[in-house]
Scaffold this motif. Structure first.
Motif, PDB file in Angstrom:
ATOM      1  N   THR A  37       0.854  -1.191   0.000  1.00 16.63           N
ATOM      2  CA  THR A  37       0.000   0.000   0.000  1.00 16.63           C
ATOM      3  C   THR A  37       0.887   1.237   0.000  1.00 16.63           C
ATOM      4  N   LYS A  38       0.703   2.117  -0.990  1.00 15.48           N
ATOM      5  CA  LYS A  38       1.624   3.249  -1.142  1.00 15.48           C
ATOM      6  C   LYS A  38       1.649   4.166   0.078  1.00 15.48           C
ATOM      7  N   GLU A  39       0.503   4.368   0.719  1.00 15.79           N
ATOM      8  CA  GLU A  39       0.480   5.252   1.886  1.00 15.79           C
ATOM      9  C   GLU A  39       1.340   4.707   3.023  1.00 15.79           C
ATOM     10  N   LEU A  40       1.359   3.388   3.176  1.00 14.68           N
ATOM     11  CA  LEU A  40       2.201   2.781   4.212  1.00 14.68           C
ATOM     12  C   LEU A  40       3.654   2.688   3.748  1.00 14.68           C
ATOM     13  N   LEU A  41       3.887   2.281   2.504  1.00  5.86           N
ATOM     14  CA  LEU A  41       5.256   2.195   1.989  1.00  5.86           C
ATOM     15  C   LEU A  41       6.004   3.517   2.159  1.00  5.86           C
ATOM     16  N   ASP A  42       5.340   4.613   1.836  1.00  5.40           N
ATOM     17  CA  ASP A  42       5.999   5.921   1.913  1.00  5.40           C
ATOM     18  C   ASP A  42       6.395   6.291   3.348  1.00  5.40           C
ATOM     19  N   GLN A  43       5.813   5.625   4.339  1.00  6.43           N
ATOM     20  CA  GLN A  43       6.145   5.926   5.732  1.00  6.43           C
ATOM     21  C   GLN A  43       7.390   5.186   6.232  1.00  6.43           C
ATOM     22  N   TRP A  44       7.828   4.155   5.500  1.00  7.59           N
ATOM     23  CA  TRP A  44       8.939   3.372   6.069  1.00  7.59           C
ATOM     24  C   TRP A  44      10.048   2.985   5.096  1.00  7.59           C
ATOM     25  N   VAL A  45       9.830   3.037   3.793  1.00  2.69           N
ATOM     26  CA  VAL A  45      10.741   2.370   2.868  1.00  2.69           C
ATOM     27  C   VAL A  45      12.050   3.123   2.598  1.00  2.69           C
ATOM     28  N   ALA A  46      12.192   4.346   3.042  1.00  2.00           N
ATOM     29  CA  ALA A  46      13.447   5.083   2.834  1.00  2.00           C
ATOM     30  C   ALA A  46      14.231   5.157   4.140  1.00  2.00           C
ATOM     31  N   PRO A  47      15.554   4.931   4.078  1.00  2.00           N
ATOM     32  CA  PRO A  47      16.360   5.058   5.308  1.00  2.00           C
ATOM     33  C   PRO A  47      16.459   6.525   5.714  1.00  2.00           C
ATOM     34  N   LYS A  48      16.210   6.783   6.998  1.00  2.00           N
ATOM     35  CA  LYS A  48      16.268   8.159   7.495  1.00  2.00           C
ATOM     36  C   LYS A  48      17.688   8.697   7.353  1.00  2.00           C
ATOM     37  N   PRO A  49      17.862   9.957   7.006  1.00  2.00           N
ATOM     38  CA  PRO A  49      16.873  11.041   6.974  1.00  2.00           C
ATOM     39  C   PRO A  49      16.162  11.178   5.631  1.00  2.00           C
ATOM     40  N   TRP A  50      16.357  10.235   4.715  1.00  2.00           N
ATOM     41  CA  TRP A  50      15.654  10.270   3.442  1.00  2.00           C
ATOM     42  C   TRP A  50      14.174   9.967   3.653  1.00  2.00           C
TER      43      TRP A  50
END
Length: 166
Positions: A37-50
């Motif tokens: 689900t894109k709304e959930l993916l966008d919350q976790w899939v990039a390593p911070k601070p990205w």
């Protein structure tokens, strides 16, 4: 009580393949949704601070996700994921390539195979990533793919914990 969750990350250069297995302290439907689900993916899939920003996503066979990982300075690194097979709640496969902002692919790419299973409230996700090129795989590893992947999994653990407390 914190569970000791499995995390395995294995690189097999002769096979040009990365094998990843990870357990999550959440039920399968929620973990499946977090990966699809894109709304959930966008919350976790990039390593911070990205951060991650999905331009569009059609999670269906033949569908695509076009998204960018965005640096704190605003630099974008685009990717295209093309879904080749979906068996709801148990497996999906996709072909992944980097791209530019106009969706021009940077080949070669990689084939990702995700398998999901649950036992006693713990969901295991096993991922096989076959790279079309050993050179591409080695560059990804050198760029910190394993460390970045671990960081995204920490993001996902936090997201799953926040969603299961609601």
């Amino acid at each position: 009580m914190e569970k000791n969750l499995l995390f395995e990350f294995t690189v097999n250069k002769p096979e040009k393949t990365v094998y990843i297995s990870r357990e999550f302290d959440a039920e399968l439907p929620l973990v499946w949704d977090a990966f699809t689900t894109k709304e959930l993916l966008d919350q976790w899939v990039a390593p911070k601070p990205w951060t991650a920003r999905t331009k569009y996503m059609n999670f269906e066979v033949g569908g695509r996700r076009f998204y960018a990982m965005v640096s704190p300075e605003g630099m974008e690194r685009w990717s295209i994921q093309e879904y080749t097979s979906i068996t709801p709640k148990t497996n999906f496969k996709m072909y992944n390539t980097f791209a530019d902002a106009e969706e021009n692919k940077e080949l070669p790419g990689s084939a990702w195979d995700y398998n999901f299973s649950e036992q006693n409230g713990t969901t295991t996700v096993s991922i096989t990533i076959f790279n079309e090129s050993l050179d591409r795989m080695e560059k990804m590893i050198e760029m910190g793919f394993e460390q970045g992947f671990k960081m995204t999994i920490d993001n996902l653990d936090n997201l799953l914990a926040s969603l299961t407390k609601k």
